[in-house]
Design a protein around this motif. Structure first.
Motif, PDB file in Angstrom:
ATOM      1  N   VAL A 100       0.848  -1.204   0.000  1.00 26.64           N
ATOM      2  CA  VAL A 100       0.000   0.000   0.000  1.00 26.64           C
ATOM      3  C   VAL A 100       0.884   1.256   0.000  1.00 26.64           C
ATOM      4  CG1 VAL A 100      -1.905   1.190   1.116  1.00 26.64           C
ATOM      5  CG2 VAL A 100      -1.729  -1.263   1.310  1.00 26.64           C
TER       6      VAL A 100
ATOM      7  N   LEU B   9       0.775   4.237  -2.773  1.00 17.69           N
ATOM      8  CA  LEU B   9       0.634   5.661  -2.447  1.00 17.69           C
ATOM      9  C   LEU B   9       1.717   6.493  -3.123  1.00 17.69           C
ATOM     10  CD1 LEU B   9      -0.179   5.806   1.354  1.00 17.69           C
ATOM     11  CD2 LEU B   9      -1.291   7.149  -0.417  1.00 17.69           C
TER      12      LEU B   9
ATOM     13  N   ILE C  70      -8.874  -0.712   0.549  1.00 15.59           N
ATOM     14  CA  ILE C  70      -7.861  -1.194  -0.393  1.00 15.59           C
ATOM     15  C   ILE C  70      -8.517  -1.862  -1.609  1.00 15.59           C
ATOM     16  CG2 ILE C  70      -5.891  -2.774  -0.663  1.00 15.59           C
ATOM     17  CD1 ILE C  70      -5.390  -0.236   1.080  1.00 15.59           C
TER      18      ILE C  70
ATOM     19  N   MET D 134     -10.016   0.495  -4.097  1.00 10.41           N
ATOM     20  CA  MET D 134      -9.180   1.205  -5.069  1.00 10.41           C
ATOM     21  C   MET D 134      -9.330   0.606  -6.467  1.00 10.41           C
ATOM     22  SD  MET D 134      -5.699   1.446  -2.789  1.00 10.41           S
ATOM     23  CE  MET D 134      -4.680   2.268  -4.044  1.00 10.41           C
ATOM     24  N   LEU D 135      -9.746  -0.655  -6.531  1.00 12.50           N
ATOM     25  CA  LEU D 135      -9.745  -1.339  -7.831  1.00 12.50           C
ATOM     26  C   LEU D 135     -10.817  -0.847  -8.801  1.00 12.50           C
ATOM     27  CD1 LEU D 135      -8.911  -4.909  -6.509  1.00 12.50           C
ATOM     28  CD2 LEU D 135      -7.376  -3.370  -7.766  1.00 12.50           C
TER      29      LEU D 135
ATOM     30  N   ALA E   5      -6.033   4.704  -0.380  1.00 13.26           N
ATOM     31  CA  ALA E   5      -4.869   3.917   0.055  1.00 13.26           C
ATOM     32  C   ALA E   5      -4.427   4.407   1.433  1.00 13.26           C
ATOM     33  CB  ALA E   5      -3.730   4.046  -0.949  1.00 13.26           C
TER      34      ALA E   5
END
Ligand SMILES: [Fe+2]
Ligand SMILES: [Fe+2]
Lengths: 276, 327
Positions: free
Chosen positions: A59, A63, B60, B63-64, B90
């Motif tokens: 992650v 970022l 998380i 985000m896709l 994120a």
């Protein structure tokens, strides 16, 4: 600056028909062409990096890659909007980003290279951001006030990009056996696109002479020192030089760019009358 | 919701020290924050770990569907905004993993649980983003629903979670605004753009209502969670609020909400709305959502393909720590 007279540049560094000659019908407005080079480099690399979003090794890396992409898209927006103003034909940054085809893009080959694995992405970033940092430092003194202003903001951004890339190149080079092999492969893949960054073709020479752009060849020694020192700290080898691959600055690109544009330009191309 | 109870925690009743438990409950009832070093009942720790890690996974995995459109965003401005938004998500994932780690489970363990299918994430991210309007609809509806759920969680009883929510909420309203702005633009655009906008609302409306979780009658642990201030409003209360706020926004766009039963009820001061297809919801919870397999594969692939990078970083850090020690 917009009043700078268009000049007739020779059709290319080498003779007509050479791969690195100016693409057929290419424009001769020097300042416009110069701004496209700056804007397209940032745009295309920003587009490439954004392909990583959601798929990075951690992650934290996700970022930082998105962060770099965001900076680059911001730079591209400034440079391309300014290019549109200079051109004076009513095109803005979006028109330039989304409505040009391969022959009219002026980015270098390095930025359009596929991401490959994370090592290849970091190799590209180190080589490019190291160059962009020196370039923007030189552009702080550009006689074009917009270029100087964008460079001032961007130099901080790309200094961070370069540091981040250097850290990863060192970590991967001096990490495990696998990461070392991958990092060396990444550098080997990208190295042949280095000479284009420093190529002083007639347009580059003209903008440098007129205090608009930088003497690119003069940036090479500082770039070499820095990049070689990073590669050394990474306990890797500096790849061998080969015959330069040129042409991107004059509209002749790798096969990768067309596919990248297909994706990036899909909506404005499919719905030409829409705004977003 | 990102935090809806999608799995049950086994009861560990009767094993706690009654004095400690009473003191704990008194602190929570007085709206004091519980901190990592404080004593807490095992069931509280487990429920929170599950809720916070599920919330982190949702950020998380979330985000896709949006990441799917960054490379195709139709203008430089939209591309920059979407990049910034997905980057925020994120960051939310990171704060939340850190908050969950303070309860004693490592990030690796949580990610392992996600990849094995043991841990859940919000059902909403198992639907595909087909057109650019889906990016508008997600910001407007999904981030809108997330705000509704997360604002009360800023006062949740567990300190690290509450503080993470304060940071997260600051960014969520920007997410919702950018989504609604995309919808406004499309709804006022060409016929093709309007069609995209309406189709996106049609597809995202019901899954957005499902985000708030099963009806209160089927949420047996709600009472416990409310008492522990892990949850501050019930699923149905939050869902009703969401409908009441969102329906006028759809009207302002000139789009129609895909619910023939939807009507303002003067007496209750809120909207009546149609029955949610709970069978679909439970199927998606079981991992049968339209693109659930793609989402999990993308996460597992990223993790596995990135393993050599994480190993290299660890090997390098260790090598240099040793060198520093020797020096
Ligand atoms: Fe979020
Ligand atoms: Fe969000």
């Amino acid at each position: 600056m917009a009043s700078l007279p268009p000049i007739d540049l020779p059709r290319g560094a080498t003779g007509a028909g050479a791969f690195d000659a100016l693409a057929e019908g290419g424009e001769n407005n020097v300042l416009f062409g110069f701004l496209l080079r700056l804007g397209d480099d940032s745009l295309i690399l920003g587009q490439r990096l954004s392909e990583w979003t959601g798929h990075a090794p951690s992650v934290e890396v996700d970022l930082s890659l998105a962060n770099i992409a965001l900076d680059l898209v911001g730079q591209a927006t400034h440079f391309l909007n300014h290019a549109g103003e200079v051109e004076g034909k009513g095109r803005d940054g979006d028109a330039l980003a989304f409505r040009r085809d391969v022959l009219d893009f002026r980015n270098c080959w390095l930025v359009e290279q596929p991401n490959g694995d994370f090592a290849q992405t970091m190799a590209r970033q180190l080589l490019f951001s190291g160059w962009q940092k020196l370039l923007f430092q030189a552009l702080l003194g550009s006689r074009d006030a917009t270029v100087a202003a964008v460079a001032e903001k961007a130099v901080k951004e790309v200094t961070y990009h370069e540091e981040l890339a250097a850290e990863w190149v060192i970590r991967l080079g001096d990490g495990t056996e696998e990461s070392r092999r991958r990092m060396q492969d990444g550098l080997e893949w990208m190295w042949r696109f280095v000479p284009e960054l420093f190529d002083m073709d007639p347009l580059a020479a003209f903008v440098a002479e007129h205090g608009l752009g930088a003497d690119l060849a003069a940036l090479r020694p500082a770039w070499d020192r820095r990049v070689r020192s990073v590669i050394e700290q990474a306990t890797l080898r500096v790849p061998a030089d080969q015959r330069p691959i040129l042409g991107g600055r004059r509209g002749h690109h790798s096969e990768h760019l067309g596919h990248l544009l297909c994706t990036m330009q899909f909506l404005p191309r499919t719905y030409p009358d829409a705004t977003w | 919701m990102y935090t809806t109870e999608l799995q049950k925690t086994k009861a560990v009743a009767g094993t706690e020290d009654p004095d400690k438990l009473a003191a704990f409950e008194a602190r929570v009832a007085a709206d004091e924050f519980i901190e990592p070093k404080d004593w807490m009942p095992e069931a509280y720790r487990r429920t929170l770990t599950r809720q916070i890690s599920q919330h982190a996974h949702s950020e998380i995995v979330g985000m896709l569907p949006e990441g799917n459109w960054i490379t195709r965003a139709p203008s430089l401005r939209r591309k920059a905004i979407l990049l910034a938004k997905v980057q925020d998500e994120a960051g939310h994932g990171l704060y939340l993993y850190s908050a969950a780690e303070t309860l004693g489970t490592s990030r690796e363990e949580m990610i392992e649980a996600l990849h094995s299918g043991k841990a859940k994430y919000s059902t909403i991210f198992n639907y595909p983003t087909l057109t650019w309007a889906d990016i508008g609809a997600i910001g407007w509806l999904v981030d809108g629903a997330a705000i509704m759920n997360q604002v009360p969680l800023q006062r949740t009883s567990y300190g690290p979670y509450a503080r993470a929510m304060v940071r997260v909420c600051k960014e969520e309203s920007f997410h919702q605004r950018q989504g609604y702005e995309i919808m406004m633009h499309l709804a006022a655009g060409t016929p093709e753009q309007k069609r995209m906008a309406q189709d996106a609302l049609n597809r995202w409306w019901w899954p957005s209502l499902m985000m708030f979780g099963p009806p209160d009658a089927d949420s047996p642990n709600t009472a416990q969670s409310m008492r522990w201030r892990i949850k501050r409003e019930t699923n149905d209360e939050l869902r009703q609020k969401f409908v009441d706020i969102t329906v006028p926004q759809a009207e302002a766009l000139g789009l129609s909400v895909p619910d023939p039963v939807l009507a303002w009820n003067e007496e209750k001061g809120g909207h009546d709305f149609g029955e949610i297809d709970w069978e679909e919801f439970y199927a998606v919870v079981r991992g049968e959502g339209p693109v659930a397999k793609e989402r999990m594969k993308a996460r597992r692939d990223a993790w596995e393909e990135g393993a050599w990078v994480r190993e290299a970083a660890a090997a390098y850090a260790e090598k240099h720590a040793r060198k520093a020690e020797a020096a």
